[in-house]
Design a protein around this motif. Structure first.
Motif, short mmCIF file in Angstrom:
data_model
loop_
_atom_site.label_atom_id
_atom_site.label_comp_id
_atom_site.label_asym_id
_atom_site.label_seq_id
_atom_site.Cartn_x
_atom_site.Cartn_y
_atom_site.Cartn_z
N LEU A 113 17.41 33.23 53.40
CA LEU A 113 17.97 31.99 53.69
C LEU A 113 18.09 31.33 52.31
N SER A 114 17.13 31.28 51.35
CA SER A 114 16.85 30.57 50.39
C SER A 114 17.20 30.87 48.90
N ASP A 115 17.06 32.28 48.77
CA ASP A 115 17.05 32.75 47.46
C ASP A 115 18.68 32.84 47.12
N ALA A 116 18.94 32.65 45.82
CA ALA A 116 20.42 32.79 45.29
C ALA A 116 21.00 34.22 45.84
N HIS A 117 22.21 34.22 46.24
CA HIS A 117 22.87 35.37 46.81
C HIS A 117 23.63 35.80 45.53
N GLY A 118 24.28 37.08 46.02
CA GLY A 118 25.26 37.72 44.78
C GLY A 118 26.57 37.89 45.16
N ARG A 119 27.45 38.21 44.12
CA ARG A 119 28.90 38.55 44.28
C ARG A 119 29.75 37.49 45.21
N ASP A 120 30.40 38.11 46.13
CA ASP A 120 31.14 37.23 47.15
C ASP A 120 32.46 36.73 46.40
N HIS A 121 33.19 37.80 45.88
CA HIS A 121 34.59 37.61 45.26
C HIS A 121 36.05 38.20 46.38
N VAL A 122 36.85 37.29 46.17
CA VAL A 122 38.15 38.18 46.95
C VAL A 122 39.14 37.96 45.84
N SER A 123 39.74 39.16 45.54
CA SER A 123 40.47 39.28 44.45
C SER A 123 41.87 40.07 44.55
N HIS A 124 42.88 39.81 43.81
CA HIS A 124 44.01 40.39 43.93
C HIS A 124 44.24 41.10 42.41
N ALA A 125 44.48 42.32 41.95
CA ALA A 125 44.62 42.82 40.82
C ALA A 125 45.77 43.71 40.65
N GLU A 126 46.46 43.67 39.66
CA GLU A 126 47.96 44.43 39.28
C GLU A 126 47.84 44.95 37.94
N MET A 127 48.28 46.13 38.01
CA MET A 127 48.39 46.98 36.71
C MET A 127 49.89 47.34 36.53
N ALA A 128 50.48 46.98 35.27
CA ALA A 128 51.70 47.53 34.88
C ALA A 128 51.72 48.79 33.92
N MET A 129 52.73 49.73 34.36
CA MET A 129 52.55 50.75 33.57
C MET A 129 54.18 51.21 33.39
N ASP A 130 54.10 52.00 32.22
CA ASP A 130 55.49 52.62 31.71
C ASP A 130 55.55 53.94 32.40
N LYS A 131 56.74 54.35 32.23
CA LYS A 131 57.16 55.88 32.97
C LYS A 131 56.30 56.91 32.97
N ASP A 132 55.67 56.85 31.86
CA ASP A 132 54.61 57.95 31.50
C ASP A 132 52.95 57.64 32.20
N GLY A 133 52.79 56.58 32.91
CA GLY A 133 51.71 55.99 33.61
C GLY A 133 50.88 55.49 32.50
N LYS A 134 51.45 55.03 31.12
CA LYS A 134 50.71 54.60 30.29
C LYS A 134 50.50 52.72 30.75
N PHE A 135 49.16 52.26 30.51
CA PHE A 135 48.99 50.93 30.97
C PHE A 135 49.59 50.18 29.96
N LEU A 136 50.24 49.02 30.37
CA LEU A 136 51.04 48.04 29.62
C LEU A 136 50.25 46.79 29.75
N ALA A 137 49.81 46.11 31.11
CA ALA A 137 49.21 44.96 31.18
C ALA A 137 48.34 44.84 32.63
N MET A 138 47.58 44.15 32.80
CA MET A 138 46.89 43.87 33.63
C MET A 138 46.84 42.31 34.06
N ARG A 139 46.78 41.88 35.37
CA ARG A 139 46.40 40.47 35.78
C ARG A 139 45.68 40.72 36.81
N VAL A 140 44.78 39.63 36.87
CA VAL A 140 43.93 39.57 38.07
C VAL A 140 43.59 38.03 38.40
N HIS A 141 43.64 37.72 39.86
CA HIS A 141 43.37 36.58 40.48
C HIS A 141 42.07 36.89 41.20
N THR A 142 41.02 35.94 41.14
CA THR A 142 39.71 36.13 41.90
C THR A 142 39.41 34.44 42.42
#
Length: 400
Positions: free
Chosen positions: A299-328
């Motif tokens: 009950l009383s020890d500090a807990h950990g984690r507890d994230h809800v996230s949406h992540a996106e990765m933008a790629m070119d036609k060859d699958g090379k990473f261009l950019a990433m954006r994350v909201h948590t």
């Protein structure tokens, strides 16, 4: 120095015999509960059974009359002695330039309880059993309030009347961001493919073999305090307790950490129990020990984690990473613990590049208060959350 030079150093590649194990294997370790001081009494905490409630009254007369009871302390006693709340040691500035909201975190509840396990009263008696028996006689009249426990519900504002603090009526602690949003948005606009991922990194409870334990001691002879505590960083504990909570000169307080039976982050914080014992030791002129049982630790020890996230990765036609954006959306729990604000920001977002070449990254974090135990650093503190999200996202990029 090259790899071949390292291989010539002594003990490289050898199986080394550990030096610290003998005393533990032979029962010679000394943990905080093994420390027994003269005139040692015992403390038990009365904790809230409700996630959110207003305290109408606390009746302690029957408990005070119980055998062996030396003293009972509640929030009004704390306020009368001008004991401050527990501080958060890391200030985060929101995107609007305002500092994060840091409501008071009293060591004993004042007016309201905000999570199951919140500290309502401390009972001190000659023996632990007497303290437990007396704690059961403390009568608390609660007015139960709506509670929000999910960070998604806190972010959506779906639970009416569940504002935890006057300083944050919408339960929002801060909005923090890092990266060039304009450049990231431009990269996404020109991407050949965008991969998206919604991820829940669930809350967890630390569970060290040794539960949290503390002994508060005070000497009238020299007006000095000693706190024995199962803690990973006694220097930080002393600094926070003296400078921010009790207003004591640092040289008047010793914090001693004996052997620690597991911590993993959960024993690096300043907890309410530690301050309560130190403060009450002077008021009663007694050494006071508290040992959490397993359920109490959950009950009383500090807990950990507890994230809800949406992540996106933008790629070119060859699958090379261009950019990433994350909201948590990050769950802070009912109060800000010692390092809580840094975990989903500095220790998380800055690691989201990982080992990959991603030219632009933009991360936005909203932190929320909920009617749950405070959340803080646990085993890596933000870094594992970042790695898990990134690797899941990269795997999905490969699948698509």
């Amino acid at each position: 120095m090259g790899a071949s030079d390292f291989s010539k150093l002594p003990h490289i590649g050898e199986s080394l015999r550990r030096k610290e194990d003998y005393r533990f294997l032979t029962g010679a370790g000394q943990y905080t509960d093994d420390v027994v001081l003269a005139a040692q009494s015992h403390a038990v905490f009365v904790r809230s059974p409700h996630a959110h409630a207003r305290i109408n009254s606390i009746h302690t007369d029957a408990a005070k009359a119980a055998p062996g009871v030396l003293g009972i302390f509640v929030g009004t006693d704390v306020a009368a002695d001008n004991i401050n709340g527990l501080p958060c040691g890391w200030l985060i500035t929101s995107t609007d330039g305002q500092p994060m909201k840091e409501p008071p975190h009293p060591i004993l509840a004042q007016g309201k309880v905000r999570y199951v396990g919140d500290h309502v009263a401390m009972v001190v008696a000659l023996t632990q059993q007497q303290a437990r028996d007396a704690a059961e006689l403390v009568e608390v009249d609660y007015d139960v309030l709506p509670a929000v426990v999910s960070v998604a519900d806190a972010a959506a504002g779906t639970v009416a009347g569940a504002g935890l603090h006057d300083a944050a009526p919408d339960n929002h602690c801060y909005k923090w961001a890092i990266g060039d949003k304009g450049a990231v948005d431009a990269a996404f606009a020109n991407a050949a493919h965008v991969t998206q991922l919604d991820l829940v990194n669930n809350r967890l409870i630390p569970n060290a073999m040794e539960p949290r334990t503390a002994i508060g001691s005070y000497s009238r002879a020299n007006d000095e305090y000693t706190l024995y505590v199962s803690n990973q960083n006694p220097h930080v504990e002393r600094l926070l307790m003296t400078a921010f909570v009790m207003g004591l000169p640092e040289h008047k307080v010793r914090v001693i950490a004996p052997d620690v039976g597991g911590g993993f982050g959960s024993k690096i914080f300043l907890y309410a129990e530690d301050v309560c014992l130190t403060w009450a030791a002077k008021k009663l002129n007694r050494n006071i020990k508290w040992v959490a049982d397993r359920s109490e630790s959950f009950l009383s020890d500090a807990h950990g984690r507890d994230h809800v996230s949406h992540a996106e990765m933008a790629m070119d036609k060859d699958g090379k990473f261009l950019a990433m954006r994350v909201h948590t959306d990050a769950n802070m729990g009912a109060y800000l613990s010692t390092f809580a604000s840094a975990v989903p920001t500095i220790l998380y977002a800055t690691l989201l590049a990982g080992q990959y070449t991603t030219p632009q990254i933009y991360v936005e974090v909203d932190a929320w208060f909920t009617n749950t135990a405070p959340v803080d650093a646990y085993r890596g503190a933000g870094r594992p959350e970042a790695t898990y999200l990134l690797e899941r996202l990269v795997s999905r990029c490969g699948w698509e």
